[in-house]
Design a protein around this motif. Structure first.
Motif, PDB file in Angstrom:
ATOM      1  N   VAL A   1      40.900  -9.945  -7.207  1.00 43.71           N
ATOM      2  CA  VAL A   1      41.491 -11.037  -6.992  1.00 43.71           C
ATOM      3  C   VAL A   1      41.356 -12.565  -7.054  1.00 43.71           C
ATOM      4  O   VAL A   1      41.607 -13.189  -8.203  1.00 43.71           O
ATOM      5  CB  VAL A   1      43.247 -10.623  -6.563  1.00 43.71           C
ATOM      6  N   PHE A   2      39.899 -12.280  -6.039  1.00 44.17           N
ATOM      7  CA  PHE A   2      40.210 -13.554  -5.983  1.00 44.17           C
ATOM      8  C   PHE A   2      39.504 -14.377  -6.429  1.00 44.17           C
ATOM      9  O   PHE A   2      39.108 -15.687  -7.172  1.00 44.17           O
ATOM     10  CB  PHE A   2      39.353 -13.220  -4.852  1.00 44.17           C
ATOM     11  N   GLY A   3      37.782 -13.107  -7.247  1.00 44.85           N
ATOM     12  CA  GLY A   3      37.637 -13.416  -8.751  1.00 44.85           C
ATOM     13  C   GLY A   3      38.086 -13.854  -9.558  1.00 44.85           C
ATOM     14  O   GLY A   3      38.244 -14.836 -10.221  1.00 44.85           O
ATOM     15  N   VAL A   4      39.093 -13.246 -10.604  1.00 44.14           N
ATOM     16  CA  VAL A   4      39.838 -13.373 -11.303  1.00 44.14           C
ATOM     17  C   VAL A   4      40.615 -14.737 -11.475  1.00 44.14           C
ATOM     18  O   VAL A   4      40.919 -16.020 -12.373  1.00 44.14           O
ATOM     19  CB  VAL A   4      40.640 -12.594 -11.866  1.00 44.14           C
ATOM     20  N   VAL A   5      41.449 -15.328 -10.361  1.00 40.64           N
ATOM     21  CA  VAL A   5      42.242 -15.962 -10.052  1.00 40.64           C
ATOM     22  C   VAL A   5      41.562 -17.379 -10.200  1.00 40.64           C
ATOM     23  O   VAL A   5      41.187 -18.589 -10.767  1.00 40.64           O
ATOM     24  CB  VAL A   5      43.485 -16.370  -9.041  1.00 40.64           C
ATOM     25  N   LYS A   6      40.379 -17.763  -8.906  1.00 39.37           N
ATOM     26  CA  LYS A   6      40.123 -18.793  -8.603  1.00 39.37           C
ATOM     27  C   LYS A   6      38.513 -19.097  -9.510  1.00 39.37           C
ATOM     28  O   LYS A   6      38.097 -19.890  -9.903  1.00 39.37           O
ATOM     29  CB  LYS A   6      39.051 -18.532  -7.943  1.00 39.37           C
TER      30      LYS A   6
ATOM     31  N   GLN B   1      32.613  -8.285 -17.575  1.00 35.24           N
ATOM     32  CA  GLN B   1      31.060  -8.902 -17.530  1.00 35.24           C
ATOM     33  C   GLN B   1      30.917  -8.611 -15.847  1.00 35.24           C
ATOM     34  O   GLN B   1      30.495  -7.963 -14.744  1.00 35.24           O
ATOM     35  CB  GLN B   1      30.600  -9.393 -17.856  1.00 35.24           C
ATOM     36  N   GLU B   2      32.441  -9.613 -14.511  1.00 30.79           N
ATOM     37  CA  GLU B   2      31.629  -9.825 -14.085  1.00 30.79           C
ATOM     38  C   GLU B   2      32.443  -8.848 -13.021  1.00 30.79           C
ATOM     39  O   GLU B   2      32.389  -8.353 -12.251  1.00 30.79           O
ATOM     40  CB  GLU B   2      32.137 -10.862 -13.323  1.00 30.79           C
ATOM     41  N   ILE B   3      33.612  -8.039 -12.953  1.00 34.51           N
ATOM     42  CA  ILE B   3      34.310  -6.920 -12.892  1.00 34.51           C
ATOM     43  C   ILE B   3      33.395  -5.959 -12.697  1.00 34.51           C
ATOM     44  O   ILE B   3      33.703  -5.219 -11.823  1.00 34.51           O
ATOM     45  CB  ILE B   3      35.459  -7.077 -13.269  1.00 34.51           C
ATOM     46  N   SER B   4      32.479  -6.134 -14.203  1.00 40.50           N
ATOM     47  CA  SER B   4      31.858  -4.150 -13.881  1.00 40.50           C
ATOM     48  C   SER B   4      30.560  -4.400 -12.877  1.00 40.50           C
ATOM     49  O   SER B   4      30.008  -3.321 -12.528  1.00 40.50           O
ATOM     50  CB  SER B   4      31.336  -4.938 -15.269  1.00 40.50           C
ATOM     51  N   ALA B   5      30.301  -6.053 -12.801  1.00 43.18           N
ATOM     52  CA  ALA B   5      29.179  -6.255 -11.768  1.00 43.18           C
ATOM     53  C   ALA B   5      29.475  -5.938 -10.015  1.00 43.18           C
ATOM     54  O   ALA B   5      28.946  -5.823  -9.877  1.00 43.18           O
ATOM     55  CB  ALA B   5      28.179  -7.279 -11.965  1.00 43.18           C
ATOM     56  N   LEU B   6      30.653  -6.310  -9.985  1.00 43.15           N
ATOM     57  CA  LEU B   6      31.531  -6.214  -9.136  1.00 43.15           C
ATOM     58  C   LEU B   6      31.489  -4.554  -8.333  1.00 43.15           C
ATOM     59  O   LEU B   6      31.208  -4.214  -7.367  1.00 43.15           O
ATOM     60  CB  LEU B   6      32.719  -6.488  -8.899  1.00 43.15           C
ATOM     61  N   PHE B   7      32.132  -3.979  -9.190  1.00 43.15           N
ATOM     62  CA  PHE B   7      32.725  -2.389  -8.801  1.00 43.15           C
ATOM     63  C   PHE B   7      30.823  -1.989  -9.560  1.00 43.15           C
ATOM     64  O   PHE B   7      30.822  -0.587  -7.896  1.00 43.15           O
ATOM     65  CB  PHE B   7      32.771  -1.843 -10.390  1.00 43.15           C
ATOM     66  N   LEU B   8      29.963  -2.128 -10.199  1.00 43.21           N
ATOM     67  CA  LEU B   8      28.379  -1.901  -9.782  1.00 43.21           C
ATOM     68  C   LEU B   8      27.752  -2.080  -8.484  1.00 43.21           C
ATOM     69  O   LEU B   8      26.971  -0.954  -7.147  1.00 43.21           O
ATOM     70  CB  LEU B   8      27.870  -2.066 -10.788  1.00 43.21           C
ATOM     71  N   GLY B   9      28.209  -3.032  -7.697  1.00 40.77           N
ATOM     72  CA  GLY B   9      27.667  -3.332  -6.303  1.00 40.77           C
ATOM     73  C   GLY B   9      28.515  -2.434  -5.553  1.00 40.77           C
ATOM     74  O   GLY B   9      28.074  -2.541  -4.383  1.00 40.77           O
ATOM     75  N   MET B  10      29.851  -2.362  -4.991  1.00 38.70           N
ATOM     76  CA  MET B  10      31.104  -1.708  -3.881  1.00 38.70           C
ATOM     77  C   MET B  10      29.951  -0.643  -4.036  1.00 38.70           C
ATOM     78  O   MET B  10      30.006   0.306  -3.004  1.00 38.70           O
ATOM     79  CB  MET B  10      32.170  -1.403  -5.120  1.00 38.70           C
TER      80      MET B  10
ATOM     81  N   ALA C   1      35.480  -0.996   2.125  1.00 36.02           N
ATOM     82  CA  ALA C   1      35.036  -1.704   1.207  1.00 36.02           C
ATOM     83  C   ALA C   1      35.368  -1.800  -0.375  1.00 36.02           C
ATOM     84  O   ALA C   1      34.677  -2.387  -0.676  1.00 36.02           O
ATOM     85  CB  ALA C   1      33.210  -0.722   0.720  1.00 36.02           C
ATOM     86  N   VAL C   2      36.231  -1.232  -0.228  1.00 36.68           N
ATOM     87  CA  VAL C   2      37.050   0.139  -1.812  1.00 36.68           C
ATOM     88  C   VAL C   2      38.206  -1.656  -1.505  1.00 36.68           C
ATOM     89  O   VAL C   2      38.359  -2.566  -2.616  1.00 36.68           O
ATOM     90  CB  VAL C   2      37.323   0.851  -1.885  1.00 36.68           C
ATOM     91  N   GLY C   3      38.748  -1.792  -0.256  1.00 36.50           N
ATOM     92  CA  GLY C   3      39.679  -2.567  -0.193  1.00 36.50           C
ATOM     93  C   GLY C   3      38.891  -4.337  -0.293  1.00 36.50           C
ATOM     94  O   GLY C   3      39.766  -5.502  -1.150  1.00 36.50           O
ATOM     95  N   LEU C   4      37.798  -4.298  -0.091  1.00 37.91           N
ATOM     96  CA  LEU C   4      37.963  -5.792   0.292  1.00 37.91           C
ATOM     97  C   LEU C   4      37.339  -6.156  -2.005  1.00 37.91           C
ATOM     98  O   LEU C   4      37.239  -7.114  -1.804  1.00 37.91           O
ATOM     99  CB  LEU C   4      35.883  -6.475   0.971  1.00 37.91           C
ATOM    100  N   THR C   5      36.523  -5.471  -2.389  1.00 40.85           N
ATOM    101  CA  THR C   5      35.911  -5.439  -3.604  1.00 40.85           C
ATOM    102  C   THR C   5      37.408  -5.866  -4.090  1.00 40.85           C
ATOM    103  O   THR C   5      37.480  -6.534  -5.331  1.00 40.85           O
ATOM    104  CB  THR C   5      35.777  -4.192  -3.673  1.00 40.85           C
ATOM    105  N   ILE C   6      38.471  -4.907  -4.088  1.00 33.79           N
ATOM    106  CA  ILE C   6      40.406  -5.621  -5.146  1.00 33.79           C
ATOM    107  C   ILE C   6      40.173  -6.787  -4.229  1.00 33.79           C
ATOM    108  O   ILE C   6      40.788  -7.505  -5.368  1.00 33.79           O
ATOM    109  CB  ILE C   6      41.046  -4.588  -3.955  1.00 33.79           C
ATOM    110  N   VAL C   7      40.051  -7.328  -3.129  1.00 34.92           N
ATOM    111  CA  VAL C   7      40.297  -8.678  -3.071  1.00 34.92           C
ATOM    112  C   VAL C   7      39.389  -9.457  -3.201  1.00 34.92           C
ATOM    113  O   VAL C   7      40.137 -10.454  -4.286  1.00 34.92           O
ATOM    114  CB  VAL C   7      40.340  -8.570  -1.197  1.00 34.92           C
TER     115      VAL C   7
END
Length: 468
Positions: free
Chosen positions: A272-277, A283-292, A263-269
């Motif tokens: 990276v995908f969210g930042v690049v794409k 804000q989005e990264i915070s939400a991602l880690f809260l969900g993780m 789950a942690v590895g998929l979060t990192i992937v």
């Protein structure tokens, strides 16, 4: 007796809050003596608001009062609220992961695998982070990796400074020597009217040089600490950390641990995908880690209450470091409200223009280095300085490409040193490393990188680095 003396010496060094408040007060005093001035902002062809270099004018003075100094801190916290709460959420999320025991089990396996070749991990990981900094401006995105690398570094026989350095110095060197960072090189070249990512060959050589300095510094230091752990200024504190790995007590990875790490590895992937794409930011990264954190709590059998309790504990541990970001921002608040930031920019650029032609490029470089201490945003610094530096370069016989290179190094090198850099202070907060200890330790590397940057700027001017 020697222990008492050492403790007294430690007490004498000012706390980072004291340092920042002192700088805020000094800046406020300057608003009473430095004439207030402003540049007009205009929209360029790309729709970006930039300085009009011919528009500087003096305005009515607006000195910052004593109450204004006090008010600058909460204002700074409001302006950096995204970063502050990002630190809280990421810190809390990693506390949830830590509570599952999966990180300990996973790092324990890595530690045993790397036995006898621990130092090999340093150049490999730093090179990866440096490519992130050089290609897509990896900065805030490094923060989730810091708690992991600190724990791993201590387990491998190094210290927390090494763990933070592998991440921040690696990405920072890549950011400073970037060959296609869209947030610095791309923005600055666009404002200067240069072809996008032109001069890449020269920049790749510069990138390799700066990254080599960072890796060499970290590798040598890690080897010294490995031989004698007491050389580390973090030695005593690192022994008290709750996340230290005891290899004799670490359990083998079980299915739940593997699911948590997946789950942690998929979060990192996804990060990276969210930042690049999609251009994700704080804000989005915070939400991602809260969900993780929620998913990890369930996979690790902590339950919802376990998730909440560990999240709160983790956020509480981040409070002191997170709020530093707001104190640092207060410096820029005072300079802006006192309307002296543009005056400083105007006077300094005029001083650079009066230098002999052979020294003008280095003058630009020094100017950008100093400017980064008060405007640590890469794209922000480009917006206020490149519209002034580019036409100035035309007047004094320096190519615009050289002016952009001077900005690039000046903007990037001190990002992992100046306390006004929000993501950097957030990284130290996550690692629980005091800024004063970090600064004392990292400054030799920073000075070396400044020297390398100066050499490349001088060479660029000498060869008329172009196309123009």
């Amino acid at each position: 007796m020697s222990d008492v003396i050492n403790k007294e010496k430690k007490k004498k060094f000012p706390h980072v809050y004291v340092i920042l408040l002192t700088v805020v007060v000094i800046c406020a005093i300057l608003t009473y003596f430095v004439p207030a001035g402003q540049y007009d902002m205009v929209e360029n062809a790309d729709g970006r608001m930039v300085v009009n270099p011919d528009s500087f004018h003096y305005v009515e003075s607006s000195p910052v009062s004593f109450f204004g100094v006090l008010n600058s801190v909460p204002k700074g916290m409001v302006e950096t609220a995204g970063i502050i709460f990002f630190i809280f959420i990421v810190g809390g999320s990693f506390a949830v992961i830590q509570a599952t025991g999966a990180i300990e089990a996973g790092l324990g396996k890595i530690t045993k695998t790397m036995a006898g070749k621990e130092k090999a991990i340093i150049p490999i990981v730093m090179l990866v982070f440096s490519l992130g900094g050089a290609i897509f401006g990896m900065a805030e995105e490094t923060l989730p990796f810091i708690p992991i690398m600190v724990t791993l570094s201590i387990a491998l026989g190094f210290d927390s400074l090494t763990g933070v350095g592998i991440v921040l110095a690696g990405a920072g060197a890549g950011f400073a020597g970037a060959f296609m960072n869209p947030f610095t090189v791309g923005v600055a070249q666009g404002i200067a009217g240069l072809p996008l990512f032109s001069g890449m060959g020269f920049r790749i050589i510069a990138y390799l040089s700066v990254v080599s300095v960072a890796i060499g510094f970290m590798y040598i230091y890690a080897g010294r600490v490995k031989k004698n752990p007491e050389l580390s200024s973090m030695y005593e504190f690192d022994k008290t950390r709750e996340d230290i790995l005891d290899l004799n007590k670490i359990r083998d990875l079980n299915l739940n641990d593997k699911l948590v790490l997946l789950a942690v590895g998929l979060t990192i992937v996804l990060l990276v995908f969210g930042v690049v794409k999609y251009g994700w930011y704080i804000q989005e990264i915070s939400a991602l880690f809260l969900g993780m954190a929620i998913v990890v709590a369930l996979l690790g059998k902590l339950g919802f209450n376990g998730f909440a309790e560990n999240l709160v504990d983790g956020m509480a541990n981040m409070a002191g470091g997170a709020l530093v970001v707001g104190f640092a921002r207060a410096i820029l608040v005072v300079l802006t409200e006192g309307t002296i930031l543009d005056t400083i920019l105007y006077v300094t650029s005029n001083a650079v223009s009066n230098l002999p032609s052979s020294l003008t490029a280095l003058g630009m470089y020094i100017f950008q280095c100093l400017l980064n201490f008060i405007v640590p945003s890469g794209s922000g610094q480009a917006a206020v300085s490149i519209p002034i530096m580019a036409p100035l370069a035309d007047l004094v016989g320096v190519t615009r490409q050289t002016a952009v290179l001077a900005y690039q190094f000046g903007d990037g090198i001190s990002n992992i040193f100046t306390p006004t850099s929000g993501y950097f202070m957030a990284g130290l907060a996550l690692a629980k490393v005091p800024w004063n200890k970090w600064a004392k330790w990292i400054i030799p590397m920073i000075l070396l990188e400044y020297l390398v940057g100066g050499i490349f700027v001088f060479i660029a001017h000498y060869i008329q680095f172009g196309p123009f």
